[in-house]
Design an enzyme around this catalytic site. Structure first.
Site, PDB file in Angstrom:
ATOM      1  CG  ASP A   1      -1.815   1.163   1.338  1.00 43.77           C
ATOM      2  OD1 ASP A   1      -2.418   1.525   0.307  1.00 43.77           O
ATOM      3  OD2 ASP A   1      -1.927   1.740   2.427  1.00 43.77           O
TER       4      ASP A   1
ATOM      5  CG  ASP B   1      -1.890   7.649   0.191  1.00 39.02           C
ATOM      6  OD1 ASP B   1      -1.157   8.644   0.110  1.00 39.02           O
ATOM      7  OD2 ASP B   1      -2.545   7.196  -0.764  1.00 39.02           O
TER       8      ASP B   1
END
Length: 256
Positions: A8, A10
């Site tokens: 991932d 953010d």
């Protein structure tokens, strides 16, 4: 066989949540929606179009949702050019996984333009073989579609992939894709029992070394499947996945 590692972005690799929060306040404020910290948390991990739809469904906003979304993305990209903080251990974890995997990619709910701006600003773009955005998928996380699409594009079966996530929605997406999942929750979320569906939970990316990656791969998605079934069967809360402290204790025991 070496795994494919899917990160991932953010909140995991970069500390971009403050940037997103500021951009949303900048755009929504003049429209009469003043987002508090608690309100911002409610939409973390969502794609931008899902986040905008969420607030348009809960407030009276006289604007075009597509225009609002574009303004927020533009504000984020502008701020990213000014620099973004890398999360502790991110450089180490990405470099380690790049060496220990056959491919490494970012799978994010953010638009493609934001992903590329962020990786370049953080100096991490050189490590990744590919980036995948869920922005144009039919569903965003926690739906597994983005992770399954990334695996297919990289020529890997789900059980050959390791997902690294910080949010519960992302962990759910990886588990639903039947992939090995390493969770690195924010400090405020570490006590959330729902992260027990992850294969392995680490306190920081600083601990994502070859030993931790190897341990996660050896356990595979079997642990997550068992935990999910235990939770759904009503047989009580599932046991938590191994944590860094457990791995360290086992390591000391085997190497007195």
């Amino acid at each position: 066989m070496q795994p494919v590692v899917l990160f991932d972005l953010d909140g995991l690799l970069i500390d971009s949540e403050p940037i997103w929060d500021a951009a949303k306040r900048e755009v929504f404020g003049p429209l009469g929606l003043h987002l508090t910290t608690e309100m911002q948390v409610a939409t973390r991990g969502m794609r931008q179009k899902d986040m905008v739809a969420y607030w348009f469904g809960r407030a009276t906003i006289q604007a075009d949702p597509d225009d609002v979304q574009q303004q927020i993305v533009a504000a984020v990209c502008r701020r990213l050019k000014e620099g973004v903080a890398v999360k502790p251990g991110a450089d180490h974890a990405v470099a380690t996984c790049a060496r220990a995997s056959r491919a490494i990619a970012v799978v994010s709910s953010s638009p493609n333009s934001v992903i590329r701006h962020a990786l370049a600003s953080a100096g991490l773009d050189r490590f990744f073989d590919a980036v995948f955005s869920a922005e144009d998928d039919e569903y965003g996380k926690p739906h597994p579609g983005a992770y399954l699409r990334a695996a297919a594009a990289l020529g890997a079966a789900p059980d050959e992939c390791v997902v690294i996530e910080d949010s519960l929605n992302g962990v759910l997406a990886g588990v639903s894709a039947q992939m090995t999942v390493v969770a690195v929750p924010e400090p405020a979320d570490r006590g959330d029992p729902r992260f027990a569906i992850a294969t392995l939970v680490l306190e920081s990316l600083k601990h994502l070394d070859t030993s931790a990656l190897g341990a996660a791969v050896s356990m595979g998605s079997r642990g997550t499947t068992w935990a999910s079934r235990a939770a759904l069967s009503g047989s009580g809360p599932p046991p938590g996945p191994p944590r860094q402290a457990d791995l360290d204790a086992n390591s000391h025991a085997s190497n007195p």
